[in-house]
Motif scaffolding. Structure first.
Motif, PDB file in Angstrom:
ATOM      1  N   LEU A  62       0.835  -1.207   0.000  1.00 47.13           N
ATOM      2  CA  LEU A  62       0.000   0.000   0.000  1.00 47.13           C
ATOM      3  C   LEU A  62       0.864   1.250   0.000  1.00 47.13           C
ATOM      4  CD1 LEU A  62      -2.769   1.440   0.261  1.00 47.13           C
ATOM      5  CD2 LEU A  62      -2.497   1.211   2.740  1.00 47.13           C
ATOM      6  N   PHE A  63       1.895   1.278   0.833  1.00 47.66           N
ATOM      7  CA  PHE A  63       2.772   2.448   0.889  1.00 47.66           C
ATOM      8  C   PHE A  63       3.559   2.612  -0.409  1.00 47.66           C
ATOM      9  CE2 PHE A  63       2.747   1.760   5.728  1.00 47.66           C
ATOM     10  CZ  PHE A  63       1.610   2.539   5.871  1.00 47.66           C
TER      11      PHE A  63
ATOM     12  N   TYR B 152      -4.268  -0.359  -5.405  1.00 43.96           N
ATOM     13  CA  TYR B 152      -3.657  -0.076  -4.109  1.00 43.96           C
ATOM     14  C   TYR B 152      -3.684  -1.313  -3.207  1.00 43.96           C
ATOM     15  CZ  TYR B 152      -8.391   0.291  -2.271  1.00 43.96           C
ATOM     16  OH  TYR B 152      -9.678   0.015  -1.903  1.00 43.96           O
ATOM     17  N   GLN B 153      -4.438  -2.346  -3.598  1.00 42.40           N
ATOM     18  CA  GLN B 153      -4.498  -3.579  -2.825  1.00 42.40           C
ATOM     19  C   GLN B 153      -3.639  -4.689  -3.417  1.00 42.40           C
ATOM     20  OE1 GLN B 153      -8.751  -4.171  -2.999  1.00 42.40           O
ATOM     21  NE2 GLN B 153      -8.981  -3.466  -0.901  1.00 42.40           N
ATOM     22  N   ASP B 154      -3.068  -4.471  -4.592  1.00 41.01           N
ATOM     23  CA  ASP B 154      -2.281  -5.501  -5.261  1.00 41.01           C
ATOM     24  C   ASP B 154      -0.922  -5.653  -4.581  1.00 41.01           C
ATOM     25  OD1 ASP B 154      -1.312  -7.379  -7.009  1.00 41.01           O
ATOM     26  OD2 ASP B 154      -0.893  -5.952  -8.608  1.00 41.01           O
ATOM     27  N   VAL B 155      -0.639  -6.852  -4.143  1.00 42.13           N
ATOM     28  CA  VAL B 155       0.585  -7.128  -3.397  1.00 42.13           C
ATOM     29  C   VAL B 155       1.597  -7.891  -4.247  1.00 42.13           C
ATOM     30  CG1 VAL B 155       1.473  -8.240  -1.299  1.00 42.13           C
ATOM     31  CG2 VAL B 155      -0.767  -7.207  -1.277  1.00 42.13           C
TER      32      VAL B 155
ATOM     33  N   LEU C  18      -6.184   1.961   6.887  1.00 44.10           N
ATOM     34  CA  LEU C  18      -5.296   2.528   5.871  1.00 44.10           C
ATOM     35  C   LEU C  18      -5.923   2.450   4.489  1.00 44.10           C
ATOM     36  CD1 LEU C  18      -1.880   1.085   7.101  1.00 44.10           C
ATOM     37  CD2 LEU C  18      -2.702   3.433   7.363  1.00 44.10           C
ATOM     38  N   GLN C  19      -6.484   1.301   4.139  1.00 45.86           N
ATOM     39  CA  GLN C  19      -7.097   1.143   2.818  1.00 45.86           C
ATOM     40  C   GLN C  19      -8.328   2.019   2.652  1.00 45.86           C
ATOM     41  OE1 GLN C  19      -7.620  -3.130   2.521  1.00 45.86           O
ATOM     42  NE2 GLN C  19      -5.686  -3.350   1.416  1.00 45.86           N
ATOM     43  N   LYS C  20      -9.105   2.149   3.725  1.00 52.25           N
ATOM     44  CA  LYS C  20     -10.305   2.992   3.662  1.00 52.25           C
ATOM     45  C   LYS C  20      -9.934   4.441   3.336  1.00 52.25           C
ATOM     46  CE  LYS C  20     -13.230   4.858   6.971  1.00 52.25           C
ATOM     47  NZ  LYS C  20     -13.767   4.828   8.305  1.00 52.25           N
TER      48      LYS C  20
END
Length: 157
Positions: free
Chosen positions: A45-46, A86-89, A151-153
């Motif tokens: 995310l960062f 933003y959620q892709d790891v 954080l994601q919200k």
């Protein structure tokens, strides 16, 4: 002839991405007591936020880490946050595997999460871009302890 097809997104260059991601782990990976605090998901995310200054600005404003009128440099590249990027790891995880294999980071499984922290220093690179990343990461440091959901919200505000 369309010239945009030759436009290269420097953020995805393998060496730029590896250094940026190592920097995230180096700065945010441990707390003051040397405990591992950065999970793979938060690191990804960062990383997304560092690649997207407008989203980083909005994110930091949502946590009162920046004033809404603070200046930021936008980029010309696409932003696909609405599609969940933003959620892709996966790309972040691949970089962590490369950095771990080279001995630059350490990965620990604690409970259900995988935590990451740096083991040794890479060559220090002095550019305006790296300085900008370091400044942003210093603003993010107090937020590492927040839950991933929070954080994601705030990432899509």
């Amino acid at each position: 002839m369309n010239n945009t097809s030759n436009f290269i997104d420097f953020r995805e260059d393998i060496y730029v991405a590896l250094y940026r991601r190592w920097l995230i782990v180096d700065i945010l990976g441990r707390d003051k007591k040397d405990n591992f605090v950065l999970t793979m998901q938060k690191g990804a995310l960062f990383d997304y936020l560092l690649k997207n200054p407008k989203d980083m600005h909005s994110f930091l404003v949502s946590f009162d880490r920046l004033h809404e009128n603070s200046p930021y440099e936008d980029i010309l590249y696409k932003n696909d946050a609405e599609f969940g990027s933003y959620q892709d790891v996966s790309e972040f995880l691949q970089s962590m595997l490369v950095l771990e294999a080279a001995g630059y980071i350490e990965v620990k499984n604690i409970g259900l999460d995988f935590f990451i922290a740096s083991k040794k220093l890479l060559v220090e690179i002095k550019t305006a871009q790296v300085d900008s990343w370091k400044t942003s990461l210093s603003l993010l440091k107090p937020l590492v302890g927040k839950s991933l959901n929070i954080l994601q919200k705030n990432c899509l505000r």
